[in-house]
Design a protein around this motif. Sequence first.
Motif, PDB file in Angstrom:
ATOM      1  N   ASP A   9       0.829  -1.197   0.000  1.00  0.00           N
ATOM      2  CA  ASP A   9       0.000   0.000   0.000  1.00  0.00           C
ATOM      3  C   ASP A   9       0.869   1.255   0.000  1.00  0.00           C
ATOM      4  OD1 ASP A   9       0.894  -0.664   2.547  1.00  0.00           O
ATOM      5  OD2 ASP A   9      -0.818   0.266   3.549  1.00  0.00           O
ATOM      6  N   MET A  13       1.287   4.250  -2.803  1.00  0.00           N
ATOM      7  CA  MET A  13       1.171   5.666  -2.440  1.00  0.00           C
ATOM      8  C   MET A  13       2.392   6.451  -2.921  1.00  0.00           C
ATOM      9  SD  MET A  13      -0.400   5.200   1.403  1.00  0.00           S
ATOM     10  CE  MET A  13      -0.331   6.929   1.835  1.00  0.00           C
ATOM     11  N   ARG A  14       3.573   5.816  -2.862  1.00  0.00           N
ATOM     12  CA  ARG A  14       4.774   6.491  -3.342  1.00  0.00           C
ATOM     13  C   ARG A  14       4.695   6.741  -4.848  1.00  0.00           C
ATOM     14  NH1 ARG A  14       7.950   3.247  -1.459  1.00  0.00           N
ATOM     15  NH2 ARG A  14       8.817   2.074  -3.199  1.00  0.00           N
ATOM     16  N   ASN A  51       2.436   6.949   8.248  1.00  0.00           N
ATOM     17  CA  ASN A  51       1.301   6.897   7.318  1.00  0.00           C
ATOM     18  C   ASN A  51       1.064   8.228   6.611  1.00  0.00           C
ATOM     19  OD1 ASN A  51       0.460   8.014   9.858  1.00  0.00           O
ATOM     20  ND2 ASN A  51      -1.673   7.715   9.258  1.00  0.00           N
ATOM     21  N   TYR A  54       3.306  10.356   2.275  1.00  0.00           N
ATOM     22  CA  TYR A  54       3.103  10.765   0.886  1.00  0.00           C
ATOM     23  C   TYR A  54       2.043  11.840   0.702  1.00  0.00           C
ATOM     24  CZ  TYR A  54       6.179   6.897   0.332  1.00  0.00           C
ATOM     25  OH  TYR A  54       7.281   6.086   0.439  1.00  0.00           O
ATOM     26  N   ARG A  55       1.670  12.492   1.792  1.00  0.00           N
ATOM     27  CA  ARG A  55       0.794  13.650   1.674  1.00  0.00           C
ATOM     28  C   ARG A  55       1.587  14.831   1.129  1.00  0.00           C
ATOM     29  NH1 ARG A  55      -3.214  13.901   6.960  1.00  0.00           N
ATOM     30  NH2 ARG A  55      -4.085  11.789   6.748  1.00  0.00           N
TER      31      ARG A  55
END
Length: 221
Positions: A9, A13-14, A51, A54-55
């Motif tokens: 996951d 995201m990356r 978590n 990657y925002r």
Amino acid sequence: MNFDLRGQDMTAMRHAMVASQLRTNAVSDARVVAAMDLVPREAFLPEAVANLAYRDTAVPLTHGRAQNVPIATGRLLTQAELRPTDKVLLIGAAGGYTAAVLAELVANVVAVESDPALVTLARTALAGHAKISLVEGSLVEGHAAGAPYDVLFIDGAVEEVPQALVDQLAVGGRIVSGLSDRGVTRLASGRRSAGGFALLDFADIDCVALPGFARPRTFTF
């Protein structure tokens, strides 16, 4: 170097960060894109905030510090015009992420971090990485023992770049940094010449503040 990824996951995201945040915002150097697509940001963050890796915002670390915004780091990496033979002085290593990305692109990285907790985090995350020398010390003073450097990379916003850091650059060396002016941050780049150095803004982008770089205040009467 083999990184301990934290699940498919996070890998997805990356890849999404690269596609939506970097490629669409002038991070155009294919080598930079590939390096940021490879290195897992979550491995260089405290577990409690991994978590958030990657925002498109800064990630809180410790003692008021934060991991820089991905697009800010990506634009600085691109603007630095990095070469495989470069020796880079990185100011503001934080948990080691930018040092790991730089090591995919250059010959050697001297990464300076002043916060002991972040140094501990970075030492663990970067263990065994032969291209990176992690130095615990003043961000403002850099690491003169390793000079001269081809690139001065300041991964955050400062009010001014101290002459002590510029002096550690080879003549012709490149500088990239965030600059802060009355709460507004911009990205800037320049070169050291025999007579000094100059920085020119190239993007208005949010950038985390680094401690210790306040411009001396003047007083009026």
